[in-house]
Design a protein around this motif. Structure first.
Motif, mmCIF file in Angstrom:
data_model
loop_
_atom_site.group_PDB
_atom_site.id
_atom_site.type_symbol
_atom_site.label_atom_id
_atom_site.label_comp_id
_atom_site.label_asym_id
_atom_site.label_seq_id
_atom_site.Cartn_x
_atom_site.Cartn_y
_atom_site.Cartn_z
ATOM 1 N N GLU A 88 -32.069 36.871 60.064
ATOM 2 C CA GLU A 88 -31.974 36.111 61.316
ATOM 3 C C GLU A 88 -32.540 36.910 62.482
ATOM 4 O O GLU A 88 -33.271 36.376 63.330
ATOM 5 C CB GLU A 88 -30.516 35.748 61.576
ATOM 6 N N GLN A 89 -32.244 38.211 62.519
ATOM 7 C CA GLN A 89 -32.808 39.051 63.564
ATOM 8 C C GLN A 89 -34.322 39.162 63.432
ATOM 9 O O GLN A 89 -35.055 39.159 64.438
ATOM 10 C CB GLN A 89 -32.165 40.436 63.501
ATOM 11 N N GLN A 90 -34.792 39.238 62.186
ATOM 12 C CA GLN A 90 -36.234 39.304 61.958
ATOM 13 C C GLN A 90 -36.917 38.027 62.425
ATOM 14 O O GLN A 90 -37.994 38.074 63.039
ATOM 15 C CB GLN A 90 -36.509 39.535 60.469
#
Length: 455
Positions: A141-143
């Protein structure tokens, strides 16, 4: 003598002729007594014929319990197993939760004594795997967020580069136009100088050569600016291509990250399903091990053991013993003929004769009966049994002066009962019985009437 005439001569004959044989002719005393007895019996019978007789419907049955929970029940095991130990014997009074017998496992899936611990280890490992999947999902999700931000920055950078390319093309185009003007001027001066040099020598050779050199210089500058413009246009095209490719490139990267995230979510869901299965299996194993101890569902007496031998195997749901609940709410199951059911309603009084209790019954005169007990119709079955009879559930009659049912009554004892109906003369009841007519019903009891009014 017939004594047909009003003139009696028997007295004169007796006075004139003292006949001993006539004096001996008189009615015997025994005949007089018999006559009087017969007349008294006839009078009594006539009086009895006009006495009130309470009609009734007869039935037979046995003693049961009013509620199903109080009736004898078979204790069954939930799982299959092997009998290891009996903790009770027939006739024992057991409390709710008391262990009746102990069984052991017969399925190889549950033989391992450390099975709960091993399942707990598997559950711990699965939970650790779920933690890694959750961490991977957070990282993806951060990526995805970082890729979306980089996409915005790259698009903005590419747009700025396209704008720079457009400005540079515009600038180079202006330079080309300027150089084209300079080249045209130099070409004109060269042509004019060539004519002047050849036709009159108005222009010196050095001047002519200088104009020729200037023409070469402007041509070179024009070609250079044209090449520079071509390069700028190519750079603008490359910038536009790069701008278009940025969206596709980042869309591919974001799609791949989202695909990896979906795979991680799928693995997480599969792991949660496996954890749920393991938790369910652990709970089932714990519950199954508790089923090794078969316990009494309620307080009562162990009546009969249906399985006896130590080491004997039993199947799932097989009856092991019979339990009679303690202090049941007694009732009588009375069976009557179908033709009498319409005359019976809830609340009707019933007189009962229990087997084993001596009694003298006058069914039509319940007040004169001895050894009978009172009851009240509580339930009338809606369907008949295999013999075409209907079952009545009769409970004790609670009334001042009414004798309580014996405490020694046992389940299954035989009972004869009479459901009391209306009062009619004895002669009517005899006439009805001779003609095989059903009993009559003039009015319903107050309990049934109040029940209908309430509806």
């Amino acid at each position: 003598m017939l004594n047909l005439s009003k003139q009696s001569v028997s007295k004169r004959v007796n006075e004139q002729f003292e006949l001993h044989s006539l004096n001996t002719l008189h009615t015997p005393r025994s005949a007089v007594v018999l006559k009087r007895w017969l007349m008294a019996i006839v009078v009594i019978l006539l009086m009895v014929l006009f006495l009130p007789w309470q009609q009734n419907v007869t039935g037979k049955g046995d003693i049961s319990a009013f509620t199903p929970k109080d009736r004898p029940q078979n204790i069954q095991n939930i799982i299959s197993g092997r009998i290891e130990k009996w903790l009770v014997k027939e006739g024992d009074l057991v409390q709710q939760g008391d262990t009746l017998l102990v069984i052991s496992e017969t399925k190889d899936d549950y033989f391992d004594p450390n099975l709960p611990a091993r399942l707990q280890d598997q559950l711990t490992a699965k939970k650790a795997g779920l933690d890694s999947y959750q961490a991977k999902i957070v990282a993806l999700e951060q990526q995805i967020v970082a890729l979306e931000q980089n996409q915005k920055f790259s698009l903005q950078k590419a747009k700025n580069k396209v704008k720079q390319g457009v400005l540079k093309v515009t600038s180079d185009s202006t330079d080309v136009i300027a150089e084209q003007v300079q080249f045209n001027i130099a070409q004109t001066r060269y042509d004019r100088g060539e004519d002047q040099y050849k036709n009159g020598g108005l222009v010196s050779l050095s001047e002519f050569e200088s104009r020729k050199l200037k023409l070469q210089e402007t041509r070179a500058k024009l070609v250079s600016t044209q090449n520079k413009l071509a390069i700028s246009r190519q750079e603008l095209t490359n910038a536009q291509i790069e701008l278009n490719s940025i969206g596709a490139e980042y869309a591919e990267k974001i799609a791949k990250a989202q695909s990896d995230k979906s795979s991680a979510l799928s693995s997480l869901a599969a792991g949660q399903y496996e954890i749920s299965q393991l938790s369910n299996k652990i709970t089932n194993v714990d519950i199954r091990r508790n089923q090794y101890y078969i316990k009494a569902p309620q307080e009562g007496y162990v009546v009969r053991a249906l399985k006896a031998g130590i080491g004997e195997t039993i199947k799932e749901g097989e009856s092991i013993c019979t339990l009679q609940p303690f202090a049941p709410e007694m009732a009588v199951e009375l069976y009557v003929k179908a033709m009498d059911v319409p005359l019976i309603t809830e609340g009707r009084e019933v007189r009962l004769q229990f087997e084993g209790w001596p009694s003298l019954v006058f069914s039509g005169w319940p007040s004169t009966s001895v050894g009978t007990f009172g009851g009240v119709v509580k339930v009338i079955d809606r369907i008949d049994n295999a013999k075409g009879e209907y079952r009545l559930l009769v409970i004790p009659k609670i009334h001042k002066g009414e004798q309580d049912w014996p405490k020694q009554l046992r389940m299954g004892s035989g009972v004869a009962g009479w459901v009391m109906l209306d009062d009619v003369p004895v002669w009517y009841e005899i006439w009805r019985q001779l003609n095989a007519f059903p009993p009559t019903l003039k009015q319903e009891p107050e309990g049934a009437l109040n029940h209908k009014k309430a509806k």
